[in-house]
Scaffold this motif. Sequence first.
Motif, PDB file in Angstrom:
ATOM      1  N   VAL A  30       0.858  -1.188   0.000  1.00  0.00           N
ATOM      2  CA  VAL A  30       0.000   0.000   0.000  1.00  0.00           C
ATOM      3  C   VAL A  30       0.895   1.238   0.000  1.00  0.00           C
ATOM      4  CG1 VAL A  30      -1.827   1.256   1.193  1.00  0.00           C
ATOM      5  CG2 VAL A  30      -1.777  -1.250   1.276  1.00  0.00           C
ATOM      6  N   VAL A  31       0.679   2.109  -0.956  1.00  0.00           N
ATOM      7  CA  VAL A  31       1.482   3.332  -1.045  1.00  0.00           C
ATOM      8  C   VAL A  31       0.569   4.538  -1.211  1.00  0.00           C
ATOM      9  CG1 VAL A  31       3.531   2.229  -2.010  1.00  0.00           C
ATOM     10  CG2 VAL A  31       1.745   3.057  -3.535  1.00  0.00           C
ATOM     11  N   ILE A  32       1.105   5.689  -0.842  1.00  0.00           N
ATOM     12  CA  ILE A  32       0.405   6.958  -1.033  1.00  0.00           C
ATOM     13  C   ILE A  32       1.214   7.798  -2.012  1.00  0.00           C
ATOM     14  CG2 ILE A  32      -0.310   9.119   0.071  1.00  0.00           C
ATOM     15  CD1 ILE A  32      -0.892   7.541   2.583  1.00  0.00           C
ATOM     16  N   GLY A  33       0.562   8.285  -3.043  1.00  0.00           N
ATOM     17  CA  GLY A  33       1.234   9.116  -4.036  1.00  0.00           C
ATOM     18  C   GLY A  33       0.641  10.510  -4.061  1.00  0.00           C
ATOM     19  N   THR A  34       1.482  11.489  -4.328  1.00  0.00           N
ATOM     20  CA  THR A  34       1.016  12.880  -4.407  1.00  0.00           C
ATOM     21  C   THR A  34       1.401  13.471  -5.753  1.00  0.00           C
ATOM     22  OG1 THR A  34       3.068  13.676  -3.384  1.00  0.00           O
ATOM     23  CG2 THR A  34       1.214  13.238  -1.918  1.00  0.00           C
ATOM     24  N   GLY A  35       0.569  14.363  -6.216  1.00  0.00           N
ATOM     25  CA  GLY A  35       0.837  15.060  -7.470  1.00  0.00           C
ATOM     26  C   GLY A  35       0.514  16.529  -7.327  1.00  0.00           C
ATOM     27  N   SER A  50       8.062  -7.899  -7.490  1.00  0.00           N
ATOM     28  CA  SER A  50       7.611  -6.982  -8.538  1.00  0.00           C
ATOM     29  C   SER A  50       6.136  -6.691  -8.353  1.00  0.00           C
ATOM     30  CB  SER A  50       7.870  -7.574  -9.926  1.00  0.00           C
ATOM     31  OG  SER A  50       7.148  -8.781 -10.089  1.00  0.00           O
ATOM     32  N   LEU A  51       5.687  -5.633  -8.974  1.00  0.00           N
ATOM     33  CA  LEU A  51       4.285  -5.241  -8.841  1.00  0.00           C
ATOM     34  C   LEU A  51       3.379  -6.038  -9.759  1.00  0.00           C
ATOM     35  CD1 LEU A  51       4.356  -1.327  -8.620  1.00  0.00           C
ATOM     36  CD2 LEU A  51       4.380  -3.010  -6.767  1.00  0.00           C
ATOM     37  N   GLY A  52       2.192  -6.300  -9.251  1.00  0.00           N
ATOM     38  CA  GLY A  52       1.143  -6.914 -10.059  1.00  0.00           C
ATOM     39  C   GLY A  52       0.059  -5.898 -10.353  1.00  0.00           C
ATOM     40  N   ARG A  53      -1.165  -6.377 -10.361  1.00  0.00           N
ATOM     41  CA  ARG A  53      -2.273  -5.493 -10.698  1.00  0.00           C
ATOM     42  C   ARG A  53      -2.633  -4.576  -9.529  1.00  0.00           C
ATOM     43  NH1 ARG A  53      -7.408  -8.344  -9.349  1.00  0.00           N
ATOM     44  NH2 ARG A  53      -6.811 -10.179  -8.129  1.00  0.00           N
ATOM     45  N   ARG A 112       6.914   4.862  -6.441  1.00  0.00           N
ATOM     46  CA  ARG A 112       7.315   4.535  -5.076  1.00  0.00           C
ATOM     47  C   ARG A 112       7.121   3.046  -4.798  1.00  0.00           C
ATOM     48  NH1 ARG A 112       4.610   8.648  -0.959  1.00  0.00           N
ATOM     49  NH2 ARG A 112       6.039   7.534   0.425  1.00  0.00           N
ATOM     50  N   ALA A 113       6.007   2.493  -5.282  1.00  0.00           N
ATOM     51  CA  ALA A 113       5.738   1.075  -5.058  1.00  0.00           C
ATOM     52  C   ALA A 113       6.762   0.201  -5.782  1.00  0.00           C
ATOM     53  CB  ALA A 113       4.323   0.731  -5.532  1.00  0.00           C
ATOM     54  N   GLU A 114       7.108   0.584  -7.010  1.00  0.00           N
ATOM     55  CA  GLU A 114       8.106  -0.187  -7.764  1.00  0.00           C
ATOM     56  C   GLU A 114       9.462  -0.155  -7.070  1.00  0.00           C
ATOM     57  OE1 GLU A 114       7.957   1.612 -11.591  1.00  0.00           O
ATOM     58  OE2 GLU A 114       6.344   0.297 -12.327  1.00  0.00           O
ATOM     59  N   THR A 169      -3.305   0.246  -3.562  1.00  0.00           N
ATOM     60  CA  THR A 169      -2.845  -1.066  -3.114  1.00  0.00           C
ATOM     61  C   THR A 169      -2.502  -1.890  -4.345  1.00  0.00           C
ATOM     62  OG1 THR A 169      -4.296  -0.986  -1.159  1.00  0.00           O
ATOM     63  CG2 THR A 169      -3.437  -3.142  -1.808  1.00  0.00           C
ATOM     64  N   PHE A 170      -1.234  -2.331  -4.420  1.00  0.00           N
ATOM     65  CA  PHE A 170      -0.753  -3.156  -5.536  1.00  0.00           C
ATOM     66  C   PHE A 170      -0.585  -4.602  -5.063  1.00  0.00           C
ATOM     67  CE2 PHE A 170       0.798   1.071  -6.653  1.00  0.00           C
ATOM     68  CZ  PHE A 170       0.509   1.164  -8.014  1.00  0.00           C
ATOM     69  N   GLU A 171      -0.796  -5.526  -5.982  1.00  0.00           N
ATOM     70  CA  GLU A 171      -0.463  -6.926  -5.727  1.00  0.00           C
ATOM     71  C   GLU A 171       1.037  -7.098  -5.908  1.00  0.00           C
ATOM     72  OE1 GLU A 171      -1.444 -11.324  -7.670  1.00  0.00           O
ATOM     73  OE2 GLU A 171      -2.156  -9.484  -8.626  1.00  0.00           O
TER      74      GLU A 171
END
Length: 246
Positions: free
Chosen positions: A46-51, A192-195, A181-183, A242-244
């Motif tokens: 689980v990550v939080i991204g800002t733009g 590695s990241l999934g869906r 950030r998740a990668e 939330t990424f797999e």
Amino acid sequence: MENRLLTTILGLTALIAVLALTAVSLFRPAQTVTAQPGVSNMPQIVVIGTGEIKVEPDIATITIGVETKAPTTQEALAQNSTQAQAMIDQIKQLGVDAKDIQTSGISIYPNYDEKGETIVSYTVNNMVTVTIRNLAQAGDLIDRVVQVGANRLYGISFGVSDMEAVLAQAREAAVVNARARAEQMARAAGTSLGRVLFITENFGASPIPVPMMADAYGAPAARSAPPVQPGQQTYSATVQITFELR
């Protein structure tokens, strides 16, 4: 007599059979239902991204007012109405649409003597909020309305006319930031990241209006169009994703 006895025996036999079936049902072990593995059982991150998007405002909102004082409410209101109408007419002459001119407050209150016992006059305030879509004329508008009777300028704020387009860009930037950030964390953990499993948006505050003036504009001889600099504004978006993990 024999027929009646036979009927009774048959009825008792049927009742015993029903009770036996019921007992078997009650004591039969319940079937086990195997739950299907859900999202909660997956390795995930689980990550939080800002733009953030910086833009130049293309509209300004300003609140202008007229304050008058007179011995009676009728006199104070009459003077105020005359000056307020002249102010509105001047705003319209500068090309501002009627839909962008809105009365935002009217008040009448008494003024007392030094002892606070006797009413000596009444004050009337009339505030109008104006949306200026041509920022180049903002300073001229302020100068013009002051010349016809406006004597209160409560504040000015800037914004963009197409807010949704700007926020859409900020959301896209937030999603890109979250994935990056998740990668990075997944690589560090040897995965590695999934869906994408979940994504939500966190809402923040809007840009804060910039105060400009809070009292009378000035003496007639000192009146001139004030410089108005809109600068830049920053609009941001925050998403939680939330990424797999694979």
